[in-house]
Design an enzyme around this catalytic site. Structure first.
Site, PDB file in Angstrom:
ATOM      1  N   ASP A  24     -13.286  -0.861  22.099  1.00 27.23           N
ATOM      2  CA  ASP A  24     -12.270  -1.496  21.177  1.00 27.23           C
ATOM      3  C   ASP A  24     -10.842  -1.726  21.423  1.00 27.23           C
ATOM      4  OD1 ASP A  24     -11.252   1.072  20.937  1.00 27.23           O
ATOM      5  OD2 ASP A  24     -11.716   1.359  18.962  1.00 27.23           O
ATOM      6  N   SER A  25     -10.650  -1.562  22.757  1.00 25.61           N
ATOM      7  CA  SER A  25      -9.413  -1.986  23.518  1.00 25.61           C
ATOM      8  C   SER A  25      -9.427  -3.342  23.519  1.00 25.61           C
ATOM      9  CB  SER A  25      -9.608  -1.313  25.009  1.00 25.61           C
ATOM     10  OG  SER A  25     -10.494  -1.551  25.500  1.00 25.61           O
ATOM     11  N   ASP A  63     -18.351   0.721  21.852  1.00 22.49           N
ATOM     12  CA  ASP A  63     -17.322   1.817  20.930  1.00 22.49           C
ATOM     13  C   ASP A  63     -17.571   1.320  19.575  1.00 22.49           C
ATOM     14  OD1 ASP A  63     -15.309   3.440  21.426  1.00 22.49           O
ATOM     15  OD2 ASP A  63     -13.879   2.069  22.353  1.00 22.49           O
ATOM     16  N   LYS A  92     -20.048   5.091  21.606  1.00 22.04           N
ATOM     17  CA  LYS A  92     -18.881   6.150  21.660  1.00 22.04           C
ATOM     18  C   LYS A  92     -18.363   6.302  20.563  1.00 22.04           C
ATOM     19  CE  LYS A  92     -14.982   4.883  24.043  1.00 22.04           C
ATOM     20  NZ  LYS A  92     -14.114   5.270  23.090  1.00 22.04           N
ATOM     21  N   GLU A  94     -14.980   8.242  18.628  1.00 21.46           N
ATOM     22  CA  GLU A  94     -13.883   9.129  18.625  1.00 21.46           C
ATOM     23  C   GLU A  94     -13.962  10.323  17.988  1.00 21.46           C
ATOM     24  OE1 GLU A  94      -9.991   7.230  18.489  1.00 21.46           O
ATOM     25  OE2 GLU A  94     -10.468   5.592  19.906  1.00 21.46           O
ATOM     26  N   GLU A 161      -9.132  11.372  27.152  1.00 25.12           N
ATOM     27  CA  GLU A 161      -8.233  10.551  27.379  1.00 25.12           C
ATOM     28  C   GLU A 161      -6.901  11.382  27.190  1.00 25.12           C
ATOM     29  OE1 GLU A 161      -6.448   6.221  25.949  1.00 25.12           O
ATOM     30  OE2 GLU A 161      -8.455   7.002  25.064  1.00 25.12           O
TER      31      GLU A 161
END
Length: 245
Positions: A24-25, A63, A92, A94, A161
């Site tokens: 999502d970057s 993501d 992925k 978070e 991270e």
């Protein structure tokens, strides 16, 4: 592991890396946003499909964007979309101590999950910024606990991270699944970077953990200047670059 958002770069990276993350970057590096929070499921699926079209060997991880795993039902619904509408191998998520149970729910429903712990960009507003984790003993204990819970819940990999390197090493040694670091020192099993950071296409700022392996923006600008000059001078296209009788 490296990020990609389209077929062109996914194809270039495919021969060289083990995993490609459709991060999502992209909201920051591709769409010019200030953070990742505006990423949508439709957008992530669009870019994941593009990456899948370009990469045939690397493991492709999509993501899960902000708000898409707000509870178990939403997490499963949106993860099923990824599986049904793309060829991604995994998602992925978070993770923190409050939502770690979502991993098991997804894995129990045949979704492969990478757990993302430590500095989680989707939490940046609620936490008051991008905060490095593991500085205190309490944070170290919590991160170790979340990592073990992620493993026990069925995650096959963990991204760590923005974590103090000594703590990232402890996490890596405490679990039996691969740990991929970003801003977490050299003791993890692997590393991930956003491709535009790694290759010098984004230079508004450089996080401490980024190494630029290539001056991409500088070289593109040089080539672009040459292209403009050749067009204006009439040297491009040449006779050999034109269709003749």
């Amino acid at each position: 592991m490296i990020t990609a958002y389209d077929a062109l770069f996914a194809n270039i990276f495919d021969e060289k890396v083990d995993m490609i993350l459709v991060g999502d970057s992209l909201e920051m590096s591709f769409n010019g946003r200030d953070d990742t929070l505006k990423a949508s499921m439709d957008g992530m699926i669009y870019h994941t499909n593009a990456v899948c079209n370009g990469a045939k060997k690397a493991l492709i991880i999509a993501d899960m964007p902000f708000g898409s795993v707000i509870n178990k039902d939403e997490a499963l619904k949106n993860s099923l979309r990824v599986y049904k509408e793309t060829k991604a191998d995994a998602v992925k998520v978070e993770c923190n101590s409050a939502n770690i149970d979502i991993i098991k729910y997804l894995v129990d429903n045949q979704i492969a999950v990478v757990a993302h712990i430590g500095l989680t960009p989707q939490s940046s507003r609620s936490e008051g910024g991008y905060l490095i984790k593991g500085r205190s003993e309490a944070e170290k204990i919590e991160l170790l606990s979340i990592a073990k819970k992620a493993e026990n819940s069925g995650a096959f990999c963990i991204v760590v991270e923005g974590v103090i390197s000594e703590v990232a090493k402890l996490i890596t040694n405490s679990v039996n699944i691969p740990v991929i670091g970003i801003g977490a020192g050299a003791s993890t099993d692997g590393q991930v970077l956003v491709w535009s950071d790694a290759f010098g296409f984004f230079d508004e700022f450089k996080p401490k953990f980024v190494r630029r392996f290539f001056n991409g923006k500088e070289l593109i600008l040089k080539a672009l200047d040459e292209y403009v000059s050749e067009v204006k001078s009439g040297n491009f296209p040449s006779q050999n670059e034109s269709y003749n009788k």
